[in-house]
Design a protein around this motif. Sequence first.
Motif, mmCIF file in Angstrom:
data_model
loop_
_atom_site.group_PDB
_atom_site.id
_atom_site.type_symbol
_atom_site.label_atom_id
_atom_site.label_comp_id
_atom_site.label_asym_id
_atom_site.label_seq_id
_atom_site.Cartn_x
_atom_site.Cartn_y
_atom_site.Cartn_z
ATOM 1 N N PRO A 97 0.768 -1.130 0.043
ATOM 2 C CA PRO A 97 0.114 0.127 0.107
ATOM 3 C C PRO A 97 0.978 1.153 0.055
ATOM 4 N N ASP A 98 0.232 2.441 -0.338
ATOM 5 C CA ASP A 98 1.124 3.567 -0.347
ATOM 6 C C ASP A 98 1.534 3.796 0.869
ATOM 7 N N TRP A 99 1.259 3.615 1.992
ATOM 8 C CA TRP A 99 1.880 4.140 3.251
ATOM 9 C C TRP A 99 3.261 3.310 3.436
ATOM 10 N N VAL A 100 3.391 2.130 3.035
ATOM 11 C CA VAL A 100 4.562 1.396 3.078
ATOM 12 C C VAL A 100 5.395 1.758 1.878
ATOM 13 N N SER A 101 4.856 1.843 0.800
ATOM 14 C CA SER A 101 5.730 2.143 -0.658
ATOM 15 C C SER A 101 6.160 3.599 -0.515
ATOM 16 N N ASP A 102 5.650 4.406 0.286
ATOM 17 C CA ASP A 102 5.967 6.052 0.396
ATOM 18 C C ASP A 102 7.400 5.852 1.703
ATOM 19 N N TRP A 103 7.095 5.012 2.538
ATOM 20 C CA TRP A 103 8.038 4.878 3.638
ATOM 21 C C TRP A 103 9.340 4.231 3.325
ATOM 22 N N ILE A 104 9.456 3.198 2.260
ATOM 23 C CA ILE A 104 10.549 2.501 1.758
ATOM 24 C C ILE A 104 11.102 3.450 1.004
ATOM 25 N N GLY A 105 10.172 4.098 -0.156
ATOM 26 C CA GLY A 105 11.106 4.927 -1.226
ATOM 27 C C GLY A 105 11.677 6.227 -0.346
ATOM 28 N N LYS A 106 11.275 6.672 0.629
ATOM 29 C CA LYS A 106 11.892 7.777 1.467
ATOM 30 C C LYS A 106 13.212 7.291 2.074
ATOM 31 N N ARG A 107 13.188 6.117 2.688
ATOM 32 C CA ARG A 107 14.355 5.543 3.184
ATOM 33 C C ARG A 107 15.518 5.346 2.075
ATOM 34 N N GLN A 108 14.869 4.811 0.955
ATOM 35 C CA GLN A 108 15.956 4.541 -0.274
ATOM 36 C C GLN A 108 16.425 6.023 -0.648
ATOM 37 N N GLU A 109 15.680 7.066 -0.823
ATOM 38 C CA GLU A 109 16.240 8.311 -1.288
ATOM 39 C C GLU A 109 16.935 8.829 -0.414
ATOM 40 N N LYS A 110 16.642 8.816 0.990
ATOM 41 C CA LYS A 110 17.626 9.191 1.880
ATOM 42 C C LYS A 110 19.010 8.536 2.165
ATOM 43 N N ALA A 111 18.932 7.509 1.666
ATOM 44 C CA ALA A 111 20.272 6.513 1.275
ATOM 45 C C ALA A 111 21.080 7.095 0.586
ATOM 46 N N ILE A 112 20.532 7.425 -0.540
ATOM 47 C CA ILE A 112 21.275 7.743 -1.816
ATOM 48 C C ILE A 112 21.600 9.168 -1.823
ATOM 49 N N GLN A 113 20.879 10.000 -1.256
ATOM 50 C CA GLN A 113 21.226 11.515 -0.523
ATOM 51 C C GLN A 113 22.471 11.462 -0.149
ATOM 52 N N LYS A 114 22.579 10.679 0.950
ATOM 53 C CA LYS A 114 23.712 10.553 1.986
ATOM 54 C C LYS A 114 24.860 10.164 1.239
ATOM 55 N N GLU A 115 24.755 9.139 0.335
ATOM 56 C CA GLU A 115 25.992 8.710 -0.273
ATOM 57 C C GLU A 115 26.443 9.885 -1.441
ATOM 58 N N ALA A 116 25.523 10.509 -1.912
ATOM 59 C CA ALA A 116 25.857 11.454 -3.004
ATOM 60 C C ALA A 116 26.134 12.939 -2.201
ATOM 61 N N ALA A 117 25.745 13.189 -1.171
ATOM 62 C CA ALA A 117 25.985 14.594 -0.528
ATOM 63 C C ALA A 117 27.446 14.783 -0.566
ATOM 64 N N PRO A 118 27.800 16.013 -1.070
ATOM 65 C CA PRO A 118 29.125 16.429 -1.038
ATOM 66 C C PRO A 118 29.884 16.600 0.293
ATOM 67 N N ALA A 119 31.077 16.450 0.469
ATOM 68 C CA ALA A 119 31.715 16.298 1.739
ATOM 69 C C ALA A 119 31.915 17.836 2.237
ATOM 70 N N LYS A 120 31.316 18.187 3.443
ATOM 71 C CA LYS A 120 31.647 19.661 3.926
ATOM 72 C C LYS A 120 33.172 19.967 4.136
ATOM 73 N N PRO A 121 33.449 21.219 3.568
ATOM 74 C CA PRO A 121 34.805 21.846 3.792
ATOM 75 C C PRO A 121 35.169 21.465 4.994
ATOM 76 N N VAL A 122 36.506 21.123 5.579
ATOM 77 C CA VAL A 122 37.027 21.077 6.657
ATOM 78 C C VAL A 122 38.307 22.156 6.869
ATOM 79 N N ASP A 123 37.938 22.973 7.882
ATOM 80 C CA ASP A 123 38.993 23.868 8.342
ATOM 81 C C ASP A 123 39.891 23.094 8.938
ATOM 82 N N GLU A 124 41.010 22.546 8.318
ATOM 83 C CA GLU A 124 42.298 21.832 8.895
ATOM 84 C C GLU A 124 42.810 22.628 9.858
ATOM 85 N N ALA A 125 43.151 23.825 9.781
ATOM 86 C CA ALA A 125 43.939 24.699 10.864
ATOM 87 C C ALA A 125 43.113 24.641 12.128
ATOM 88 N N ALA A 126 41.802 24.856 12.158
ATOM 89 C CA ALA A 126 41.118 24.970 13.252
ATOM 90 C C ALA A 126 40.869 23.353 13.934
#
Length: 433
Positions: A97-126
Motif C-alpha cells: 500500500p501507499d503508506w508502505v511504499s512511500d516509507w520505503i521510497g523515502k528511506r531509499q532516497e535518503k540513503a542515496i542522498q546521503k551517499e551523494a552529498a558532497p563532503a563539507k569543507p574542513v577547516d584543517e587549521a582549526a
Amino acid sequence: MNFSEDQVLALAPDDASRKAGSALASPGKWVSKGINELALWGECQGSGSKPYQTQIDLQSIAFKCSCPSRKFPCKHGIGLLLLNSRQPALFTDSTAPDWVSDWIGKRQEKAIQKEAAPAKPVDEAAQAKRQQAREESIEQGINELLTWMKDLVRNGLLSLPEKGPAFMEEISRRMIDAKAPGLANQLRLLSRINLYQEGWQSLFLEQLARIYLIARGFQNRETVNPLLKEDLSSAVGITISQEELKQQAGITDQWLVIGKQLQEEDQITTDRTWLYGLQSGKYALVLQFIVRGQGLQFSLSTGMVLQAELVYFPSSAPLRALIKSQQPIREKPPIKGFSGWKEQLQYRAARFANLPFQLETPALVHQVRPVQYQGAWWLQDQENHLMPLPTNYPSLWKLLALSGGSPLDLAIVQKDDRVEPLSAFYQQELISL
C-alpha cells in the motif's frame, strides 16, 4: 529472509515487548498483511477506530509503526514478524500500500542522498588546533593518573577495600574532565572488581597494568607504528569520524551474527553485535549506542546472515567495525572454526602480540562440552583441554540443556582467562545463549 522465532524474539527491547508481541502473533489480530522483497507490513486492530500501521524494511531490518509506543521495535513489529515466521503462507499480498511504499521510497532516497552529498569543507587549521588542545588535556590527565597509580602501588593494595567506591570514582571523573573517556571506562572496570573475593589482587593488578600500558603508550605514541597509534588514541577515547570511515573501502562478505550483548548504564544502552565472515574467516564487533526512547539504527539477531560490506576501524588487530551496506540472505555456507582450545589460544596470542591491551577476543570453536571440575564449570574440547566459564555464567542451564552431555559448536568471547559462550549450534540452527 526467513526469521526463526528465537531470532524475532531476540529483537525485542525487553521481556514485556516479547510477551505482548507474542500475543499479537495471531492472524485474527491483523486486518491486513503482506510481504514483498523490500518490506513486510500489516494493520493491527487496536483499541482505537483506526488500525495501527506496522511496517518492516527487510533490506536493513528497520521498523516503523503508527502506534504511540516509544519502544523500537514495538510489540506490533514483533508480533507481525513473529506471525510471518510461524505462518508465512498467510502473507499472500505482495502489492505494498501507499503508506508502505512511500516509507520505503523515502528511506531509499535518503540513503542515496546521503551517499551523494558532497563532503563539507574542513577547516584543517582549526581542526588541528582543537586536536592539539585535546591531546594536551589528555596528557595532563595521564600525568595525574600515573601519579595516582604510583601512590596506589607504594601504599599497597590491602587497604583498598576500606577506601570505598568514591576512591575510584574521583580519578574516573578526572579522566572525563581531561577528555579521556576511554581511560575513565578502564577505571570503571577496575572499580567493578569485587575486592572481597578470593584472588582479587591478581585481577586488580592485571587491569591496573592494562591501564598503565595504555597511558604510557599514549605518551609515547609518536614512536610506534601508525596503526598502534590509532589503537592508543581509541583506547584513551579519541574517536574517528564514522562518516569519514564509510568513505573507505570495506570487506564484503556473508556475515553471520554469532552473538549479541546488551549493557545499560546511565540511561544509555550499548548494543554489541558480534559477526563472523563466512568467506573471510574474520570476526567483527559492531557497536550501537541507544539513548533511552530512541531506536536502533538497524536490528540484528543471532543466527542472521547478511550480505554486507564492513569497514574496520583502523587498528593493529582490527575488530570493531561499522556496517557500510547490508541486506539479509537466506542461505548460509558451512561454518569454519577452531578445532579446539590450543588453536583458539594461538589465534588470541597472535592478536595480543599486535595489541596487548585488547580485552576481548571472539571465536568459533568446534565440539566442546560443559563439564564440572573442582567445583567449577569448564568447557572441554576433543583433546580434553579445559577453559573456565565465567563465575555465575547466567546462561549455564540453557547451555547444559542444549548440550545434554554431548559436544557443541560454540561462538564465544574470551576475556582474560575465561570464555563466555554467546551462542550454540543446535540442530543446524544458531541458538542465542
